[in-house]
Design a protein around this motif. Structure first.
Motif, PDB file in Angstrom:
ATOM      1  N   UNK A  38     -39.443 -17.207  73.225  1.00  0.00           N
ATOM      2  CA  UNK A  38     -40.429 -17.542  72.318  1.00  0.00           C
ATOM      3  C   UNK A  38     -39.910 -19.031  71.945  1.00  0.00           C
ATOM      4  N   UNK A  39     -38.485 -19.462  71.728  1.00  0.00           N
ATOM      5  CA  UNK A  39     -38.285 -20.735  71.424  1.00  0.00           C
ATOM      6  C   UNK A  39     -38.575 -21.849  72.576  1.00  0.00           C
ATOM      7  N   UNK A  44     -41.961 -26.262  74.707  1.00  0.00           N
ATOM      8  CA  UNK A  44     -42.854 -26.540  75.668  1.00  0.00           C
ATOM      9  C   UNK A  44     -44.169 -27.037  75.385  1.00  0.00           C
ATOM     10  N   UNK A  45     -44.659 -26.093  74.371  1.00  0.00           N
ATOM     11  CA  UNK A  45     -46.413 -26.269  74.078  1.00  0.00           C
ATOM     12  C   UNK A  45     -46.488 -27.017  72.641  1.00  0.00           C
ATOM     13  N   UNK A  46     -45.620 -26.856  71.834  1.00  0.00           N
ATOM     14  CA  UNK A  46     -45.472 -27.557  70.587  1.00  0.00           C
ATOM     15  C   UNK A  46     -46.381 -26.730  69.640  1.00  0.00           C
ATOM     16  N   UNK A  47     -46.829 -25.569  69.850  1.00  0.00           N
ATOM     17  CA  UNK A  47     -47.654 -24.757  68.867  1.00  0.00           C
ATOM     18  C   UNK A  47     -46.519 -24.281  68.028  1.00  0.00           C
ATOM     19  N   UNK A  48     -47.089 -24.108  66.769  1.00  0.00           N
ATOM     20  CA  UNK A  48     -46.612 -23.743  65.397  1.00  0.00           C
ATOM     21  C   UNK A  48     -46.002 -22.125  65.841  1.00  0.00           C
ATOM     22  N   UNK A  49     -44.710 -21.891  65.544  1.00  0.00           N
ATOM     23  CA  UNK A  49     -43.879 -20.705  66.306  1.00  0.00           C
ATOM     24  C   UNK A  49     -44.556 -19.497  65.553  1.00  0.00           C
ATOM     25  N   UNK A  50     -45.086 -19.349  64.437  1.00  0.00           N
ATOM     26  CA  UNK A  50     -45.782 -18.078  63.846  1.00  0.00           C
ATOM     27  C   UNK A  50     -47.213 -17.932  64.510  1.00  0.00           C
ATOM     28  N   UNK A  51     -48.000 -18.807  64.776  1.00  0.00           N
ATOM     29  CA  UNK A  51     -49.219 -18.544  65.525  1.00  0.00           C
ATOM     30  C   UNK A  51     -48.884 -18.133  67.051  1.00  0.00           C
ATOM     31  N   UNK A  52     -48.176 -19.159  67.560  1.00  0.00           N
ATOM     32  CA  UNK A  52     -47.591 -18.791  68.845  1.00  0.00           C
ATOM     33  C   UNK A  52     -47.105 -17.316  69.057  1.00  0.00           C
ATOM     34  N   UNK A  53     -46.397 -16.695  68.150  1.00  0.00           N
ATOM     35  CA  UNK A  53     -45.940 -15.282  68.411  1.00  0.00           C
ATOM     36  C   UNK A  53     -47.009 -14.433  68.347  1.00  0.00           C
ATOM     37  N   UNK A  54     -48.063 -14.722  67.335  1.00  0.00           N
ATOM     38  CA  UNK A  54     -49.157 -13.740  67.168  1.00  0.00           C
ATOM     39  C   UNK A  54     -50.037 -13.845  68.595  1.00  0.00           C
ATOM     40  N   UNK A  55     -50.243 -15.158  69.050  1.00  0.00           N
ATOM     41  CA  UNK A  55     -50.909 -15.238  70.321  1.00  0.00           C
ATOM     42  C   UNK A  55     -50.331 -14.484  71.463  1.00  0.00           C
ATOM     43  N   UNK A  56     -48.829 -14.520  71.554  1.00  0.00           N
ATOM     44  CA  UNK A  56     -48.242 -13.786  72.602  1.00  0.00           C
ATOM     45  C   UNK A  56     -48.232 -12.390  72.331  1.00  0.00           C
ATOM     46  N   UNK A  57     -48.123 -11.905  71.224  1.00  0.00           N
ATOM     47  CA  UNK A  57     -48.374 -10.496  71.134  1.00  0.00           C
ATOM     48  C   UNK A  57     -49.847  -9.897  71.184  1.00  0.00           C
ATOM     49  N   UNK A  58     -50.950 -10.715  71.042  1.00  0.00           N
ATOM     50  CA  UNK A  58     -52.230 -10.275  71.320  1.00  0.00           C
ATOM     51  C   UNK A  58     -52.155 -10.222  72.873  1.00  0.00           C
TER      52      UNK A  58
END
Length: 261
Positions: A38-39, A44-58
């Motif tokens: 995740x880190x 690499x993407x610069x996305x906020x970690x919390x929203x990135x995690x939710x997107x990856x989970x989905x």
């Protein structure tokens, strides 16, 4: 990672922004094989970690992204393969080219590729493996810089010099010691490609392999090209001449097969 131009063109709304992030994330995994933390993805993407995690989970729940046994590393999922396969299976040019690719493979005994220009890169759509034990291998779906491949240079040569300057940076990233790194030198070579009707990759992509490519002129500028890849150890002047004639014959057949596209 996201393109301001793309976001502006799409309207920049929250719902569209989420869609853009999803596509860019899938393209990141497609271009960076293996599993990523995740880190690492966040860096690499610069996305906020919390929203990135939710997107990856989905995306994981939907099968577009997969995780390792620990559930902490992420990679491209099987759904992407299904969509990619459907693109190849439904493409009219790929279908029309199959008999010609088979014949070119039989005539030369070498590795054959059909590729499509996608921005400044080429994407491999179809391949026929060489009949020899010493042979190059390229998977369908692989992306490479157009300036470092024979079919890419054949396609770039169907553009004007100014179009090429807009498409490529002044300094080009080398793949081998033989790759063009200066855009203007590449443009000079592309003038020669236009004059002789085919392009040559002189170990610019893979050391020990020379490739010859021609564009399929069913549209202008051309979008698709076919190439023959030969290990340098197996290439003689007479062999090179045979391959050129086989490629020109393939181009004529493909021009006829795609005349209504």
């Amino acid at each position: 990672m996201s393109s301001p131009t793309t976001n502006a063109a799409l309207g920049g709304g929250a719902q569209v922004k989420s869609a853009v992030r999803t596509i860019e994330l899938l393209e990141y995994f497609a271009g960076n094989t293996g599993m990523h933390s995740l880190a690492e993805v966040q860096e690499q993407t610069g996305y906020p970690k919390s929203s990135l995690y939710m997107l990856l989970r989905t995306l994981t729940e939907l099968g577009w992204v997969e995780t390792d046994a620990t559930g902490t590393r992420y990679g491209i999922g099987v759904r992407a393969l299904l969509v990619g396969s459907s693109y190849i299976d439904g493409d009219a040019v790929v279908a029309a080219a199959r008999p010609t690719l088979d014949l070119l493979s039989e005539d030369t005994g070498e590795t054959i590729h059909l590729a499509r220009l996608d921005g400044a890169n080429v994407v491999y759509l179809a391949t026929r493996q060489s009949q020899h034990s010493l042979r190059p291998f390229t998977r369908i779906g692989r992306r490479l810089p157009a300036y470092a491949t024979s079919h890419g240079k054949a396609l770039l040569a169907t553009h004007t010099d100014e179009q090429i300057r807009r498409l490529l940076p002044e300094q080009l990233e080398p793949l081998t010691e033989h790759t063009h790194t200066d855009r203007e030198e590449l443009i000079e070579e592309l003038a020669e490609v236009r004059a002789r009707g085919y392009a040559v990759d002189r170990e610019e992509n893979t050391l020990g392999v020379r490739c010859f490519g021609v564009a399929i002129p069913y549209r202008s500028p051309a979008r698709d090209a076919v190439s023959v890849s030969v290990p340098v150890a197996r290439l003689s002047p007479g062999r090179e001449e045979t391959i050129r004639h086989a490629l020109f014959d393939a181009r004529d057949r493909l021009t006829l097969a795609t005349r209504h596209f």
